[in-house]
Design an enzyme around this catalytic site. Structure first.
Site, short mmCIF file in Angstrom:
data_model
loop_
_atom_site.label_atom_id
_atom_site.label_comp_id
_atom_site.label_asym_id
_atom_site.label_seq_id
_atom_site.Cartn_x
_atom_site.Cartn_y
_atom_site.Cartn_z
CD GLU A 59 -2.51 1.65 0.32
OE1 GLU A 59 -2.33 2.88 -0.37
OE2 GLU A 59 -3.31 0.97 -0.59
N GLY B 86 -6.60 0.85 3.85
CA GLY B 86 -8.36 1.12 3.87
C GLY B 86 -8.49 1.88 2.65
CB CYS C 27 -13.57 2.86 0.56
SG CYS C 27 -15.19 2.61 1.38
N GLY D 84 -23.50 15.09 -11.85
CA GLY D 84 -24.35 14.56 -11.08
C GLY D 84 -24.53 13.26 -10.75
N GLY D 85 -23.59 12.69 -10.55
CA GLY D 85 -23.66 10.98 -10.48
C GLY D 85 -23.55 11.26 -8.72
CB VAL D 86 -22.98 8.31 -6.30
CG1 VAL D 86 -23.13 8.15 -4.98
CG2 VAL D 86 -24.30 7.47 -7.05
CD GLU E 223 -24.86 14.15 -15.17
OE1 GLU E 223 -24.68 13.34 -16.21
OE2 GLU E 223 -24.02 14.26 -14.47
CG ASP F 23 -13.04 1.24 -7.82
OD1 ASP F 23 -14.04 0.50 -7.60
OD2 ASP F 23 -13.11 2.64 -7.32
CG HIS G 74 -46.53 -1.12 13.56
ND1 HIS G 74 -46.66 -0.27 12.47
CD2 HIS G 74 -47.21 -0.86 14.57
CE1 HIS G 74 -47.48 0.70 12.90
NE2 HIS G 74 -47.90 0.69 13.90
#
Length: 437
Positions: free
Chosen positions: A32, A37, A40, A158-160, A180, A288, A421
């Site tokens: 790394e 981590g 994310c 305008g994505g996440v 967007e 990714d 409930h």
């Protein structure tokens, strides 16, 4: 130094692969170059949600970032402790795969029977003038240190990522504009979700311009202008103290391979088969950095478990065809499986059942904003093939629906399950009953 498995990248995919391999008795080295981590934990999912949780017009930005950092540090410490307990060797530095089964890092070489690339992604950009000007930021910039205090912000994308940052800054009292390029925000999700989230953003004062083509960025920090062409072909200018470029992310494969190791790439991402194998023998990839993958932490974790199983000669344990997607707006939005439009495009006749927040006791008690749970089922069999939610706890509720789709449940079967409930989860059974009638 020789190991059974070498893993390049310590994000959700990388550290999950390391733990899985170690639990199977394999010797593991994990490389790394920054913080364990990955994106994310350190500059993505966790810090964004921590900031969203605390964002109000009266919140202190420094206090928000201090708590965010405390959460991140605690979680990272837990991962580091777990890797140590599993006897995973963690090496910090830029790793390069120099030949088959050989990784070089910080002047040392490491041999491994199998190598797993889990290098993640980095923020993508767009080729427009002014994109590198001071006052133009990536999501990393707004999450690092104490962030950037802005009373107005232009969000390109305008994505996440763009929608969540727009939500956070709007909750802090900033004037926000989203530009967007496609016809709606959150383009991979259901059209109705996009419409509902757009409505809630506008109620918070966010200006949403869709089908907007950005032409250039000008100005200086504190006074930035973004020139664009709107859906009607008219020129416009969006102004803000800063500009967030939130145009998605791209695979982080640069510098990973020497000239002697050249796996097949597609637009800079590693091409893999369904098992995660690259074109190079005993070289695998997850997360990714893989071409065509859904860039989500839980997808990388699932792929990690499957790749380690394949390395050990076992069947992949995780179903990766059913992937929940979540957006942490207010209210939250989530989706899994097919939307109504996607089902129709595949020639699947479907029926839908919907439950509204206005008829749910818990939502009314909490004064939640308008929303719904919608189930999509095969018209002939009643089998649930998809679900879309805009409601409180949508990002938690979607897991039940992912399980239902995975098990091939019908609406009638889901309707038989007693939901407590008063809870938001009752909306799931209400939508199922609407379909089962």
């Amino acid at each position: 130094m020789t190991y059974d498995v070498a893993i390049v990248g310590g994000g959700p995919g990388g550290y999950t692969a390391a733990e899985e391999a170690a639990l199977r008795g394999l010797s593991v080295v994990l490389f790394e170059r920054d913080l364990v981590g990955g994106t994310c934990l350190n500059r993505g999912c966790i810090p964004t949600k921590a900031l969203l949780h605390d964002a109000t017009p009266h919140a202190s930005l420094s206090d928000m970032h201090a708590r965010k950092q405390a959460v991140v540090t605690q979680l990272r410490g837990g991962i580091e402790k777990l890797l140590k307990q599993r006897k995973v060797a963690v090496v910090h530095g830029q790793a390069t795969i120099v030949s088959l089964g050989v990784v070089a890092c910080e002047g040392q070489t490491y041999e491994a029977r199998d190598i797993v690339v889990a290098a993640g992604s980095v923020p993508a950009t767009i080729p427009v003038a002014g994109i590198d000007l001071p006052g133009t930021y990536t999501s990393n910039d707004l999450l690092e240190g104490e962030g950037v205090g802005l009373s107005s912000l232009v969000v390109i994308g305008g994505g996440v990522i763009g929608v969540e940052f727009a939500t956070m800054y709007a909750q802090l009292g900033a004037h926000v504009t989203i530009l967007e390029a496609t016809e709606r925000i959150l383009p991979p999700m259901d059209r109705e979700i996009a419409q509902r989230v757009t409505m809630h953003l506008k109620k918070r004062g966010v200006k949403v311009e869709t089908s907007a083509r950005v032409m250039g960025i000008e100005g200086e920090p504190g006074s930035m202008q973004v020139r664009y062409v709107d859906r009607r072909g008219n020129s416009g200018v969006a102004e803000g103290e800063g500009v967030l470029v939130a145009c998605g992310r791209r695979a982080n494969a640069e510098g990973l391979f020497s000239p002697d190791v050249q796996p097949e790439l597609s637009r800079g991402a590693l091409v893999c088969d369904e098992a995660g194998r690259t074109s190079v023998e005993r070289l695998w990839a997850i997360g990714d950095v893989v071409a065509g993958t859904v860039q989500l932490a839980h997808v990388a974790e699932a792929q990690a478990r499957n790749v380690i199983a394949s390395i050990c000669g076992d069947e992949p344990p995780v179903e990766t065809g059913i992937i929940p997607s979540c957006v942490y707006t207010s209210p939250e939005a989530a989706s899994v499986g097919l939307t109504e439009d996607e089902a129709k495009a595949r020639g699947i006749a479907v029926r839908t059942g919907k439950a509204l927040t206005g008829a749910n006791g818990k939502c009314l008690v909490e004064e939640s904003e308008s929303g719904y749970v919608k189930l999509v089922a095969d018209a002939q069999t009643g089998v649930i093939v998809g679900a879309q939610l805009v409601c409180p706890r949508a990002t938690d509720l979607v897991a039940e629906l992912a399980l239902a789709i995975s098990l091939g449940c019908t609406a009638a079967q889901l309707a038989r399950v007693i939901h407590p409930h008063p809870t938001v989860s009752e909306m799931v059974s209400s939508a199922a009953r609407a379909l089962a009638r």
